[in-house]
Write an enzyme that holds these catalytic residues in place. Structure first.
Site: not given
Length: 279
Positions: A46-47, A85, A115, A117, A184
């Site tokens: 999502d970056s 993501d 993924k 978070e 991270e």
């Protein structure tokens, strides 16, 4: 392409035996390069909100945009494991919505897993997605979607309390069925402890050398982003300046009428040319 050949759970067999190397990529071209370089998996992050769309954070990207990036990567790296993501608000509202959106990542985005978070607070959501038959990669430590709660984008787990929480989060994620955990921006020593306490692979980004694998963003590896280099990033190529120099040369040659030359031009037969000139 065999789904079983590239199953996310095949990565679990690499723990303790072989370092897992992954890259975050967002488009067809970078995905092609990633596959040619034989990375173990590609994360469509999502970056992309910041790297590809120019936003200041990851909050601004939604499912529709993420699916476009996932589809592009799937075409560029058809034989590589691909993990999508889950963007902000795609899984936080309800378990049902989370499962539905994860399903879209697989069905429309052609990903092999997703993924998510977060740690213990999203365990029930991850468990529901896994029960729906969709592999999940966990993500703890610095989780950008929780930047406001964490006090910004900074190293996590530096206090005893926060370190214990990250260890607990990792164990909870393992219990609900993740096939791996991204760690991270966490001190290297803590990443080592976490890696030793869970049976699933840990993939580090800014988490030191003791994790089971490493992941970096394609654009960071290639040095493509102007003036951007976090401490945990190593540029393997000066992409921004190299590309800028090439483009500047193109501008110069075009303005000076050096490009295009005869070599880059097409020709018309003299016979036809004469006919045109007569008319």
């Amino acid at each position: 392409m065999s789904l079983f050949k590239i199953s996310p759970y095949a990565l679990k067999e690499k723990k303790g035996k072989e370092t897992i190397v992954a890259v975050t990529a967002y488009d067809y071209t970078s995905a092609q390069i990633a596959e040619a370089a034989a990375v173990d998996f590609v994360l469509i992050g999502d970056s992309a909100a910041m790297v590809m769309l120019g936003h200041e954070d990851t909050f601004s990207i939604g499912m529709e945009e993420m699916l476009l990036f996932c589809k592009a990567v799937s075409r560029g790296a058809p034989d590589t494991l691909r993990i999508g993501d889950m963007p902000f608000l795609s899984y936080q509202v309800s378990k049902e919505q989370a499962v539905y959106n994860a399903g879209l990542m697989v069905k429309e985005g052609r990903c092999h897993g997703v993924k998510v978070e977060g740690g213990e607070e999203v365990a029930c959501v991850i468990e529901a997605i896994v029960k729906a038959g969709i592999p999940v990669l966990g993500h703890i430590g610095l989780t950008p979607q929780r930047a406001a709660e964490l006090g910004g984008l900074k190293v996590q787990g530096k206090t005893l309390e926060s370190a214990k929480k990250l260890i607990k989060d990792a164990k909870v994620l393992e219990e609900v069925g993740v096939f791996g955990i991204v760690i991270e921006c966490v001190p290297a020593e803590l990443s080592k402890v976490i890696t030793e306490k869970v049976s699933v692979p840990t993939i580090g980004i800014g988490a030191g050398p003791f994790t089971d694998g490493q992941i970096l963003v394609f654009h960071d590896i290639m040095g493509l982003l102007k003036g951007f280099r976090p401490r945990f990033v190593k540029n393997y190529f000066d992409g921004f300046n190299t590309f800028k120099e090439a483009l500047s040369q193109y501008v110069k040659e075009s303005k000076e009428k050096i490009f295009p030359s005869e070599k880059e031009s097409f020709s018309l037969s003299q016979e036809i040319l004469q006919e045109l000139l007569v008319d």
